[in-house]
Scaffold this motif. Structure first.
Motif, PDB file in Angstrom:
ATOM      1  N   UNK A  42      31.082 -10.446 -53.497  1.00 53.73           N
ATOM      2  CA  UNK A  42      31.315  -9.525 -52.377  1.00 53.73           C
ATOM      3  C   UNK A  42      30.410  -8.284 -52.479  1.00 53.73           C
ATOM      4  N   UNK A  43      29.907  -8.015 -53.673  1.00 50.85           N
ATOM      5  CA  UNK A  43      29.032  -6.849 -53.838  1.00 50.85           C
ATOM      6  C   UNK A  43      27.556  -7.221 -53.783  1.00 50.85           C
ATOM      7  N   UNK A  44      27.285  -8.515 -53.699  1.00 50.46           N
ATOM      8  CA  UNK A  44      25.873  -8.929 -53.673  1.00 50.46           C
ATOM      9  C   UNK A  44      25.259  -8.677 -52.306  1.00 50.46           C
ATOM     10  N   UNK A  45      24.052  -8.216 -52.318  1.00 50.33           N
ATOM     11  CA  UNK A  45      23.292  -8.058 -51.085  1.00 50.33           C
ATOM     12  C   UNK A  45      22.554  -9.359 -50.838  1.00 50.33           C
TER      13      UNK A  45
ATOM     14  N   UNK B 242      24.670  -0.236 -69.550  1.00 49.99           N
ATOM     15  CA  UNK B 242      24.042  -1.389 -68.915  1.00 49.99           C
ATOM     16  C   UNK B 242      25.038  -2.441 -68.455  1.00 49.99           C
ATOM     17  N   UNK B 243      26.329  -2.131 -68.572  1.00 47.89           N
ATOM     18  CA  UNK B 243      27.359  -3.093 -68.144  1.00 47.89           C
ATOM     19  C   UNK B 243      27.705  -2.806 -66.686  1.00 47.89           C
ATOM     20  N   UNK B 244      27.600  -3.822 -65.838  1.00 46.92           N
ATOM     21  CA  UNK B 244      27.936  -3.621 -64.428  1.00 46.92           C
ATOM     22  C   UNK B 244      29.441  -3.548 -64.261  1.00 46.92           C
ATOM     23  N   UNK B 245      29.887  -2.559 -63.500  1.00 43.86           N
ATOM     24  CA  UNK B 245      31.313  -2.394 -63.222  1.00 43.86           C
ATOM     25  C   UNK B 245      31.672  -3.234 -61.995  1.00 43.86           C
ATOM     26  N   UNK B 246      32.311  -4.389 -62.173  1.00 42.83           N
ATOM     27  CA  UNK B 246      32.535  -5.293 -61.039  1.00 42.83           C
ATOM     28  C   UNK B 246      33.611  -4.787 -60.084  1.00 42.83           C
TER      29      UNK B 246
END
Lengths: 469, 525
Positions: A42-45, B242-246
């Motif tokens: 859902x956050x992917x462009x 560097x950890x993406x916060x989902x």
């Protein structure tokens, strides 16, 4: 895309498909997508960014950008009389040479060992500025005079523990706009009037507004309208009598010939180093300085980096490093003094080169020439009749207001006409200083030749007095 | 062809000129530069110019600037430059979070055009159409990259952009009559220090969320602190780890539902160009550091740029002027109703904006995405290798991939042979490399952060790893080498007590002379 073979972009070596594959294998990943596994769908462009087709070939890129730039006309193409905070001074070739050195240009924030050079160059910049200002401490540059003024006033607020600052109406209006935003809502910023006919601070208004809650009084010298404040010592005395600090903004290029603010009682001095060997760059060439005495209560309130000299474990070696680093937001986040980060270090190094080249003799000669050239320009303009230069009855440095009210023409009309003669006229003051009606702020620098001033006057004379063009 | 070369650890030595401090080069009467002589007609007309100035405004004693011949000035600065390790020389990946990548030379050449350097910001608009077009188009590009509706290029750095965001948050709540009530800004411990510091400058109380075992802030912790006092959220993603916060959209939703605004610190967006955007994550504002992600040089710490984008509803708060286009002509618009005013003189660092424009033009949409993908590939490649180095560790989110950087720890080296990150950073200089030592506060013990960007080849990444490996070996076998490092750099260990003691600190040469110099050491005075 005719070329189906995927080839590496020159800036991205590992985009070469075989290398990419090898590296994916080395980390046990199937593809790049797998590396983005933490990003939910859902956050992917999933769209495509609407950007122009790339110009990967350097020659094409160059042609494109130079084509755009060719639509500009610079101070090389026209004679310019603009100042108002950004100045067309000469930039010595060596300033360019050093500013382009890739060791400085592409460096960032190495330790004082592998980046010894930048620490020393900026320490020397601080030291050269300190001599010019006759003060003890100068910071590594902040963004510009706007920020330097804002921070100087916030420093004064913290040092005095007071909540109000008084600023001269003769300061740069946009700088004050920035200062107001920087102080809001912690410090109240109140304006002190200037005298209509001198442009200097109205001391009676100052006295009436100075109180026990005043942290600082701020004025600029020369002021935005080019006038020199002749009563700096009186302002300092009034300010200090109330226990407040005097903050003065100054154009450092004036200080080979004019007395530095420390000599008439300034506690904090700030200003811009664009004039010292930095190109205008459409206003991008700015760099701010802040200077104080070497008192702990002042030094500990700087938000900026302060580079100091020190001994090393080897006799006779000079080392450099950060003085009192724990003041900064790098050290202690919101408990630090304001904030610090990337600002204008390279402009500081360049200003150091400039001062090293000119020395005391060059700075004095240059300052004196600016006085003489501006006086010559004012005299010639006044000789036109119905044009009043300067508008303000005060000594000037390199800028002055020219009053066109009696000509019946607007500054906009006049500047439009001048432009047809490849002359960029002075800056229209009617917006920010309506009390002076149709007046313009003119500036001369050492690059303004006598014949440029004479030609300006001829064109103006023809336009204003005879109706000829 | 194509096989990796054997990895080499360089037998490096930094230039060491034993160069004087500039003031020691002073020779009375020498000149570095000649000011153009004044035209005699001017002198004839106005005299010496001093008569018009009250005597007390004339400087009585000249500034004690050194007098040095031109070649010696050049040599001095050339030597200092050689004693500096720019990105063009080293494998500059040891200052993670700062995105030190290749700065294309062509962009410096373009920005060196007199059509750029010699433009005055107040020139008539008809004479600046080219540069305004570049600024306008850069705004459009950044909109595409972020999903925001309008950008200002004015803030001169990331911190200045953060302060501008905080100023907009303040002005927005003032317009709604809630500026006194909403007096808290929320941030996270792994967001940049300026997110906290700039909020405090604006008078806000700063609420800092700590990380959980995954290294991420917890939405439930956010729910506990959010209230009608919340003015806004300032957060980085991925953070310094560097950890993406989902769950980032959950953070923005919680804060927006509580009436706050959300500002995204994208100073470094290098791993996510074209992958994920501020808009989809629910932010009201975001900013990019052009000197990080967009390939412009760092200049020893500026000039730089922090371009700030907002949603349409906040466009009226942006600094003035806006660069606008009516289909025929570019112009500067000062009529922005709720503007926060100015954040920097004129229009920002325009020469930096020009370089970023050229950088984007060289890459296009696919190129930008490739930048991100290769930066992430390089980073995970390093992660795989560094984890295997004895004494090094990557805390949090075990077994997971990272985006563009990793915050590592040397804690095991500290606990066993007693070596610190600082010792290692100084030893790196002996190999012509840099490792940043400042990551305060040390949430990760003995931290170091590596961010390889897209610029470095696999060979260069391998070389950097080989040096880390060598230093780890040294730490266990002969730690004294690290404790006394550097050995092959410009100078040796610096005595730090001079920096924190007001009696000793010497921020300028005149203070050094006053506090430390014996009369016998002065020369030329």
């Amino acid at each position: 895309m005719k070329d189906k073979v995927k080839r590496a972009h020159p800036y991205i070596p590992n985009s070469e498909p075989l290398v990419k594959q090898r590296m994916l294998e080395a980390i046990g990943a199937k593809d790049i997508e797998e590396l983005y596994g933490d990003i939910p769908d859902r956050l992917r462009f999933r769209g495509r960014m609407n950007l122009p087709e790339p110009l990967e070939a350097e020659a094409d890129l160059r042609r494109h950008v130079e084509g755009l730039l060719a639509r500009n006309r610079s101070c090389e193409d026209m004679v310019g009389f603009l100042g108002a905070g950004c100045y067309n001074h000469y930039v010595p070739a060596i300033c360019d040479e050093i500013a382009r050195r890739s060791e400085f240009l592409t460096a960032y924030a190495g330790e004082p060992y592998e980046d010894h050079g930048r620490f020393q160059a900026l320490f020397e910049y601080e030291s050269l500025m300190a001599e010019l200002l006759d003060m003890d401490v100068v910071n590594v540059p902040t963004y510009d005079w706007f920020q330097a003024a804002g921070t100087s006033l916030r420093m004064a607020g913290r040092i005095t523990g007071r909540t109000k600052v008084l600023v001269s109406a003769g300061s740069s209006p946009e700088r004050l706009m920035s200062v107001r935003n920087y102080c809001r809502p912690v410090l109240e910023v109140e304006t002190v009037a200037i005298e209509l006919d001198t442009g200097q601070l109205d001391l009676r208004d100052l006295e009436s507004k100075l109180g026990n809650d005043t942290a600082a009084v701020y004025f600029e010298n020369p002021g935005f309208l080019g006038v020199l404040e002749t009563r700096g010592r009186d302002i300092a005395d009034l300010t200090h009598k109330k226990g407040a600090l005097l903050v003065v903004g100054v154009d450092p290029i004036s200080l080979g010939i004019l007395a530095p603010p420390a000599h008439y009682g300034a506690d904090i001095v700030c200003g811009d180093i664009q004039t010292l060997g930095n190109h205008m760059n459409f206003g991008g060439g700015m760099g701010g300085f802040i200077s104080t005495r070497d008192e702990e209560r002042f030094v500990m309130e700087y938000p900026s980096r302060l580079f100091g000299i020190a001994r090393t474990s080897v006799e006779g070696e000079y080392g450099f490093g950060d003085v009192a680093y724990d003041r900064t937001s790098f050290g202690v986040r919101e408990k630090g003094k304001e904030f610090v980060g990337t600002a204008a270090a390279l402009h500081g190094i360049t200003a150091g080169v400039y001062l090293a080249l000119l020395g005391p003799v060059g700075m004095k000669e240059l300052g004196q020439h600016l006085l003489q050239k501006s006086q010559y320009a004012m005299k010639r303009l006044s000789a036109l009749g119905r044009v009043r230069a300067p508008r303000l009855a005060a000594p000037h440095f390199k800028e002055f207001a020219v009053d066109f009210n009696a000509t019946g023409r607007t500054v906009a009309d006049i500047n439009g006409h001048l432009l047809t003669h490849d002359i960029q006229g002075g800056w229209d003051l009617s917006g920010y200083f309506p009390q002076y009606g149709q007046s313009a702020l003119y500036c001369v620098t050492e690059l303004t030749r006598r014949e440029d001033i004479d030609r300006l006057c001829r064109v103006l004379d023809a336009y204003l007095n005879t109706g000829r063009t | 062809m194509g096989n990796p070369r054997p990895v080499k650890v360089r037998n490096f030595h930094q230039a060491k000129w034993d160069e004087e401090v500039l003031f020691e080069l002073h020779k009375p009467g020498e000149r570095g530069f000649v000011v153009s002589p004044l035209e005699p007609e001017i002198e004839a007309e106005v005299g010496d110019g001093l008569a018009a100035i009250p005597p007390h405004l004339i400087r009585r004693t000249p500034p004690e600037l050194p007098e040095i011949g031109q070649m010696r000035v050049v040599k001095h600065y050339m030597r200092l430059s050689q004693q500096n390790l720019g990105g063009d020389l080293n494998i500059d990946i040891g200052q993670g979070t700062c995105t030190l990548k290749y700065n294309p030379k062509i962009n410096d050449v373009l920005a060196g055009s007199p059509k750029m350097t010699r433009l005055h910001p107040l020139q008539d608009e008809s004479t600046i159409q080219g540069i305004l077009e570049i600024m306008y188009k850069l705004d459009l590009f950044l909109r595409e990259i972020s999903g925001m509706d309008r950008f200002t290029l004015q803030p001169a750095s990331g911190s200045a952009a953060i302060f501008a965001m905080v100023s907009i948050i303040h002005a927005y709540h003032a317009a709604g009559g809630e500026d006194r009530q909403r007096d808290e800004i929320i941030t996270t411990i792994f967001s940049h220090p300026s997110d906290a510091a700039a909020a405090a400058v604006k008078g806000y109380k700063v609420v800092t969320l700590m990380q959980n075992e995954d290294g991420l802030p917890d939405p439930d912790e956010l729910r506990k602190v959010v209230s009608n006092r919340t003015a806004g959220l300032l957060i980085t993603n991925p953070e310094d780890t560097g950890i993406f916060n989902p769950r980032i959209d959950e953070f923005t939703r919680i804060v927006r539902e509580a009436g706050g605004l959300c500002g995204y610190d994208q100073a470094n967006a290098n791993g996510i160009l074209g992958i994920t955007r501020a808009r989809e994550a629910g932010f009201d504002m975001c900013f990019f550091n052009l000197h990080k992600t967009f390939g412009t040089p760092h200049g020893c710490g500026g000039p730089a740029s922090g371009s700030l984008g907002v949603r349409r509803e906040l466009a009226d708060y942006l600094p003035v002027p806006a660069v606008v286009f009516d289909g025929r002509r570019y112009s500067l618009n000062y009529d922005v109703p709720r503007t926060i005013g100015k954040t920097r003189a004129f229009y920002g660092t325009v020469q930096v904006q020009l370089k970023a424009y050229a950088w984007i033009m060289s890459l296009g949409a696919e190129g930008l995405r490739e930048v991100a993908e290769i930066a992430v590939l390089n980073n995970n490649y390093l992660l795989e290798k560094i984890r295997k180095i004895r004494g090094a560790d990557a805390p949090f989110a075990k077994g997971r991939r990272r985006i563009e950087q990793v915050r590592y720890s040397w804690d095991k080296l500290y606990k066993d042979p007693g070596v610190t990150t600082e010792d290692i950073a100084y030893r790196m200089a002996d190999f012509g490399m840099h490792l940043w030592s400042s990551h305060h506060p040390f949430i990760v013990p003995q931290p170091f952060t590596i961010e390889p960007t897209e610029s470095y080849s696999q060979d260069e990444l391998d070389e950097y790893i080989a040096v880390l490996q060598r230093i780890s070996d040294e730490a266990y076998s002969q730690p004294e080498i690290l404790k006394t490092a550097p050995h092959r750099s410009v100078v040796h260990r610096i005595e730090h007590d001079w920096f924190d003691d007001p009696e000793k600190w010497a921020i300028t040469w005149r203070l050094y002379k006053r506090k430390h110099l014996q009369p016998s050491r002065t020369s030329g005075e």
